[in-house]
Design a protein around this motif. Structure first.
Motif, PDB file in Angstrom:
ATOM      1  N   LYS A 157      16.605  37.437  33.704  1.00 14.12           N
ATOM      2  CA  LYS A 157      17.590  36.357  33.660  1.00 14.12           C
ATOM      3  C   LYS A 157      18.164  36.094  35.036  1.00 14.12           C
ATOM      4  O   LYS A 157      18.239  34.956  35.488  1.00 14.12           O
ATOM      5  N   ARG A 158      18.586  37.167  35.738  1.00 12.90           N
ATOM      6  CA  ARG A 158      19.140  36.999  37.078  1.00 12.90           C
ATOM      7  C   ARG A 158      18.075  36.542  38.072  1.00 12.90           C
ATOM      8  O   ARG A 158      18.365  35.774  38.983  1.00 12.90           O
ATOM      9  N   THR A 160      15.546  34.530  37.442  1.00 13.05           N
ATOM     10  CA  THR A 160      15.371  33.092  37.250  1.00 13.05           C
ATOM     11  C   THR A 160      16.540  32.312  37.816  1.00 13.05           C
ATOM     12  O   THR A 160      16.368  31.293  38.492  1.00 13.05           O
ATOM     13  N   GLU A 161      17.769  32.792  37.554  1.00 15.45           N
ATOM     14  CA  GLU A 161      18.958  32.109  38.068  1.00 15.45           C
ATOM     15  C   GLU A 161      18.976  32.110  39.594  1.00 15.45           C
ATOM     16  O   GLU A 161      19.297  31.097  40.218  1.00 15.45           O
ATOM     17  N   ASN A 164      16.208  29.755  40.932  1.00 13.95           N
ATOM     18  CA  ASN A 164      16.571  28.354  40.720  1.00 13.95           C
ATOM     19  C   ASN A 164      17.654  27.896  41.692  1.00 13.95           C
ATOM     20  O   ASN A 164      17.589  26.792  42.249  1.00 13.95           O
ATOM     21  N   SER A 165      18.656  28.749  41.897  1.00 16.03           N
ATOM     22  CA  SER A 165      19.790  28.350  42.724  1.00 16.03           C
ATOM     23  C   SER A 165      19.473  28.399  44.208  1.00 16.03           C
ATOM     24  O   SER A 165      19.841  27.493  44.959  1.00 16.03           O
ATOM     25  N   THR A 170      19.843  24.557  42.149  1.00 23.29           N
ATOM     26  CA  THR A 170      20.658  24.403  40.952  1.00 23.29           C
ATOM     27  C   THR A 170      21.927  25.253  41.076  1.00 23.29           C
ATOM     28  O   THR A 170      22.086  26.032  42.018  1.00 23.29           O
ATOM     29  N   ASP A 171      22.823  25.139  40.086  1.00 21.88           N
ATOM     30  CA  ASP A 171      24.031  25.960  40.086  1.00 21.88           C
ATOM     31  C   ASP A 171      23.938  27.097  39.069  1.00 21.88           C
ATOM     32  O   ASP A 171      24.956  27.684  38.685  1.00 21.88           O
ATOM     33  N   ASP A 172      22.713  27.448  38.647  1.00 22.95           N
ATOM     34  CA  ASP A 172      22.528  28.449  37.586  1.00 22.95           C
ATOM     35  C   ASP A 172      23.238  29.761  37.878  1.00 22.95           C
ATOM     36  O   ASP A 172      23.867  30.355  37.010  1.00 22.95           O
ATOM     37  N   LEU A 173      23.121  30.234  39.117  1.00 22.79           N
ATOM     38  CA  LEU A 173      23.684  31.536  39.473  1.00 22.79           C
ATOM     39  C   LEU A 173      25.203  31.498  39.592  1.00 22.79           C
ATOM     40  O   LEU A 173      25.858  32.522  39.510  1.00 22.79           O
ATOM     41  N   ARG A 175      27.311  29.148  37.849  1.00 27.53           N
ATOM     42  CA  ARG A 175      27.996  28.513  36.713  1.00 27.53           C
ATOM     43  C   ARG A 175      28.579  29.598  35.811  1.00 27.53           C
ATOM     44  O   ARG A 175      27.846  30.352  35.179  1.00 27.53           O
ATOM     45  N   LYS A 290      27.235  37.206  37.882  1.00 28.84           N
ATOM     46  CA  LYS A 290      26.796  36.034  38.623  1.00 28.84           C
ATOM     47  C   LYS A 290      27.425  36.028  40.012  1.00 28.84           C
ATOM     48  O   LYS A 290      28.220  36.905  40.359  1.00 28.84           O
TER      49      LYS A 290
END
Length: 302
Positions: A157-158, A160-161, A164-165, A170-173, A175, A290
């Motif tokens: 999960k981390r 991918t975040e 992505n960020s 992106t702001d995945d990490l 948010r 996060k």
């Protein structure tokens, strides 16, 4: 943002890593290489034979080498502990101010991150990149082994975040979920981090101005008496009169031991009813924590 092919630096500005952690660090390197990064380690990663880390001057020099190296595009600290504030007088803040690199670290690196903001106005990220890794059970021999090692070793999960960020923007990490304890909104530049390590800066030139800021507070260790003492020190520094709001992250030991009074109760009593206070489970010392940007404006609420 970074991109595949960029060179990143790995440092330890606080306590040196134990040699028994070398497999985990190697696995982190393999993950980062899998993302397409070239990974460079400072010469101050591990503890010395005495069980102590390199000197403050040596650790500062290792960090500044990466700031001065134009090929290095980002700097990640993988340490924690007690020693980070020792490097602060040895850093070249003019070089840091003129650099486009972003520094990442957590826990004891709160001292460095906030000092960098106070001296240069530059933002850094409160995040432990080792959260991408779970302890490997055997040696790695190539990058191709990463997918086969499975969920027991990669925090998917981390991963991918982060990917992505950092690469896709992106702001995945960043948010986070939150709820308000009192008031309904807050807005300001974020400062703070680990409460113990942030308070090391009190009374020094490295302490950021708290006026109009959102003060982030979290902690790994400490039961109610210790945390109350930290909150009282912040109160006596005028923090709760100056801040635009408080964002509480996780307080690991207090939660694990179900301490009474809770940190929420303590803060509301000490800070007063007018100050906006919000709580997030997503920032702190947990392996699923996060990131949050220190030195950047944040708006919470309506």
């Amino acid at each position: 943002m970074l991109k595949a092919g960029d060179r990143i630096g790995i440092v330890c500005c606080s306590d040196g890593q134990k040699h028994s952690d070398s497999r985990k660090i190697k696995y982190l390197e393999t993950i980062l290489r899998k993302m397409g990064f070239f990974v460079c380690f400072s010469d101050c990663i591990y503890e010395t034979e005495s069980g102590f880390g390199k000197t403050a001057g040596e650790r500062a020099r290792a960090l500044m080498q990466f700031y001065k190296d134009s090929a290095v595009k980002g700097i990640f600290d993988i340490s924690g502990g007690d020693l980070a504030n020792g490097i602060l007088p040895y850093l070249d803040y003019d070089v840091i101010a003129n650099s486009e690199k972003v520094f990442w670290g957590y826990s004891d690196l709160t001292a460095v991150i906030n000092a960098v903001y106070a001296k240069t106005g530059k933002a850094s990220v409160l995040y432990q990149i080792c959260n991408l890794v779970k302890e490997p059970v055997r040696e790695l021999h190539s990058m191709e082994e990463v997918p086969s090692m499975g969920k027991g070793h990669l925090n998917e999960k981390r991963f991918t975040e982060f990917q992505n960020s950092v690469i896709k923007g992106t702001d995945d990490l960043f948010r986070i979920n939150y709820r308000f304890l009192q008031q309904k909104e807050m807005r300001g530049t974020v400062v703070g981090g680990n409460i113990r390590c942030f308070l090391k800066l009190a009374g020094t030139e490295f302490m950021p101005d708290l006026q109009g800021k959102i003060l982030l507070l979290e902690s790994r260790s400490g039961t109610a008496p210790r945390i109350e003492a930290y909150l009282r020190q912040l109160q006596q520094l005028g923090a709760f009169k100056k801040a635009a709001g408080i964002l509480l992250g996780t307080f690991t030991q207090m939660t694990a031991e179900k301490c009474i009074p809770t940190v929420e109760t303590l803060l509301c009593e000490i800070a007063g009813k007018e100050l906006p206070i919000a709580v997030t489970p997503d920032v702190g010392h947990g392996v699923d924590a996060k990131g949050i940007v220190i030195g950047e404006e944040l708006r919470l609420g309506t």
